[in-house]
Design a protein around this motif. Structure first.
Motif, PDB file in Angstrom:
ATOM      1  N   GLY A   1      25.357  99.887  50.317  1.00  0.00           N
ATOM      2  CA  GLY A   1      25.315 100.063  51.764  1.00  0.00           C
ATOM      3  C   GLY A   1      24.087  99.412  52.353  1.00  0.00           C
ATOM      4  N   PHE A   2      23.974  99.537  53.682  1.00  0.00           N
ATOM      5  CA  PHE A   2      22.819  99.000  54.405  1.00  0.00           C
ATOM      6  C   PHE A   2      22.399  99.987  55.478  1.00  0.00           C
ATOM      7  N   ASP A   3      21.125 100.335  55.470  1.00  0.00           N
ATOM      8  CA  ASP A   3      20.546 101.188  56.502  1.00  0.00           C
ATOM      9  C   ASP A   3      19.621 100.307  57.339  1.00  0.00           C
ATOM     10  N   ALA A   4      20.096  99.948  58.541  1.00  0.00           N
ATOM     11  CA  ALA A   4      19.320  99.034  59.383  1.00  0.00           C
ATOM     12  C   ALA A   4      18.079  99.715  59.952  1.00  0.00           C
ATOM     13  N   SER A   5      18.077 101.053  60.035  1.00  0.00           N
ATOM     14  CA  SER A   5      16.890 101.735  60.570  1.00  0.00           C
ATOM     15  C   SER A   5      15.785 101.792  59.509  1.00  0.00           C
ATOM     16  N   GLY A   6      16.168 102.073  58.259  1.00  0.00           N
ATOM     17  CA  GLY A   6      15.180 102.108  57.180  1.00  0.00           C
ATOM     18  C   GLY A   6      15.027 100.765  56.488  1.00  0.00           C
ATOM     19  N   LEU A   7      15.801  99.765  56.913  1.00  0.00           N
ATOM     20  CA  LEU A   7      15.837  98.430  56.290  1.00  0.00           C
ATOM     21  C   LEU A   7      16.040  98.539  54.772  1.00  0.00           C
ATOM     22  N   THR A   8      17.026  99.340  54.392  1.00  0.00           N
ATOM     23  CA  THR A   8      17.349  99.529  52.976  1.00  0.00           C
ATOM     24  C   THR A   8      18.720  98.934  52.694  1.00  0.00           C
ATOM     25  N   LEU A   9      18.739  97.943  51.825  1.00  0.00           N
ATOM     26  CA  LEU A   9      19.977  97.267  51.440  1.00  0.00           C
ATOM     27  C   LEU A   9      20.079  97.304  49.928  1.00  0.00           C
ATOM     28  N   GLY A  10      21.252  97.617  49.409  1.00  0.00           N
ATOM     29  CA  GLY A  10      21.359  97.591  47.958  1.00  0.00           C
ATOM     30  C   GLY A  10      22.590  98.297  47.440  1.00  0.00           C
ATOM     31  N   LEU A  11      22.537  98.625  46.155  1.00  0.00           N
ATOM     32  CA  LEU A  11      23.675  99.269  45.513  1.00  0.00           C
ATOM     33  C   LEU A  11      23.202 100.074  44.308  1.00  0.00           C
ATOM     34  N   LYS A  12      24.017 101.076  43.986  1.00  0.00           N
ATOM     35  CA  LYS A  12      23.829 101.765  42.702  1.00  0.00           C
ATOM     36  C   LYS A  12      24.960 101.316  41.800  1.00  0.00           C
ATOM     37  N   ALA A  13      24.628 100.833  40.621  1.00  0.00           N
ATOM     38  CA  ALA A  13      25.639 100.396  39.659  1.00  0.00           C
ATOM     39  C   ALA A  13      25.568 101.298  38.439  1.00  0.00           C
TER      40      ALA A  13
END
Ligand code: NAD
Length: 320
Positions: free
Chosen positions: A56-68
């Motif tokens: 997912g992407f959190d534009a407020s926390g600027l967190t982009l990524g994934l759990k694999a």
């Protein structure tokens, strides 16, 4: 990129940091600033493993990524736990990978934080008795977070495999609270807050068991076919979840939705309560939070732990 190994997570991540990260990302989801991407989960046809990604992407926390990661049922022979995951974070400005973080303990902490956040907003006033259904690995984390962020005076518990109940008794003792093993009718009658965290495929807690003002955090059902609650109980309760679409497809509410006793309009994202758009419990006797587990929770706690690791000199920088 920064590397934070699994072995460092326990010394870095606090339940408070997990609670704050999960509460903030649920709020960001409700404000439309953060979104989860479609979940991939596949049986790979090797070692009976289920492997997938939640991103997912959190534009407020600027967190982009994934759990694999996923579930490897034969890991005991390798001296490893069956659930294995790693979180990868990316720089949203450039797309470069920014961190790799051990995801096993973080998954337990973010799941516990989600039910504790739901209790903060939905538990009946003056909740004193915590009821636990489930006594597996995850149950201790759920109990610890509930007790830390609530004002419980007693824990009662039931598990389909009674030989596992010592985990609940030991955890309650560590938290300084009395514990009593009870049957489900007593649990439903006495508990103000109930957390269910089992791998059940049949309803355990029935409508007739639950009496008086009660909040239920249904945390075990995260896959099609799993089920912990009687759909009649779901149909009479006020319903909340982390993400509505996921709740109706793979969460606890999939069953009442399939029976058409509830629809998407009956389910509120907990973030709407957090940001003040929904009153929450109101005059409802029973509230249920369906915690299905979303990728943004994983990214939120991973991002928090990377910051803590950098501050404390526990993150290793590698070029990739
Ligand atoms: P575990 O294997 O350590 O414990 C399993 C629990 O389920 C025990 O209480 C056991 O008695 C019970 N159980 C096992 N088989 C059962 C059956 N057929 N019917 C009824 N009960 C059964 O697992 P855990 O790590 O404690 O996780 C418990 C559940 O929570 C799992 O289903 C897991 O997938 C789920 N989970 C959900 C999330 C989320 O975000 N919602 C996160 C982590 C785990």
């Amino acid at each position: 990129m920064w590397v934070v190994p699994e072995s460092e997570i326990a010394g870095l991540m606090t339940p408070e940091a997990a609670f704050d990260a999960v509460e903030a990302v649920f709020a960001a989801m409700a404000r439309g600033e953060a979104r989860n991407f479609p979940v991939v989960r596949e049986a790979i046809g090797h070692e009976d493993a289920l492997y997938g990604f939640k991103g997912g992407f959190d534009a407020s926390g600027l967190t982009l990524g994934l759990k694999a990661g996923g579930y490897w049922p034969n890991n005991q022979k390798h001296g490893l736990i069956n659930h294995q995951s790693t979180v990868f974070l990316f720089d949203p400005d450039t797309g470069r990978v920014s961190a790799a973080v051990g995801g096993n303990l973080l998954t337990a902490l973010r799941t516990a934080a989600a039910s504790a956040v739901s209790s903060k907003y939905l538990a009946p006033k003056g909740a004193k008795v915590l009821g636990m259904i489930g006594a597996g690995h995850q149950s201790a984390f759920q109990m610890c977070a509930a007790v830390r962020f609530g004002s419980f005076e007693k824990v009662i518990g039931w598990n389909p495999h009674p030989e596992m109940l010592s985990r609940l008794a030991d955890t309650a003792a560590e938290l300084g609270l009395p514990f009593e093993a009870v049957d489900l009718p007593q649990l439903g009658a006495e508990a103000d807050v109930i957390i269910s965290i089992t791998s059940a495929f049949e309803p355990l807690l029935m409508d007739g068991h639950v009496q008086g003002p009660t909040h239920i955090a249904a945390m075990g059902t995260d896959t099609k076919g799993k089920q912990e609650l009687d759909p009649a109980l779901v149909a009479r309760a006020r319903l909340f979840t982390d993400e509505v679409a996921q709740s109706l497809s793979i969460g606890e509410f999939q069953h009442a939705a399939a029976q058409k006793t509830i629809s998407a309009q009956d389910v509120t994202a907990i973030g709407q309560v957090i940001i003040g758009n929904h009153a929450g419990r109101g005059d409802a006797e029973v509230t249920i939070f369906d915690g299905t587990g979303v990728g943004l929770q994983d990214l939120a706690v991973a991002s928090a732990v990377v910051e803590l690791a950098k501050q404390q000199g526990k993150a290793t920088r590698v070029e990739i």
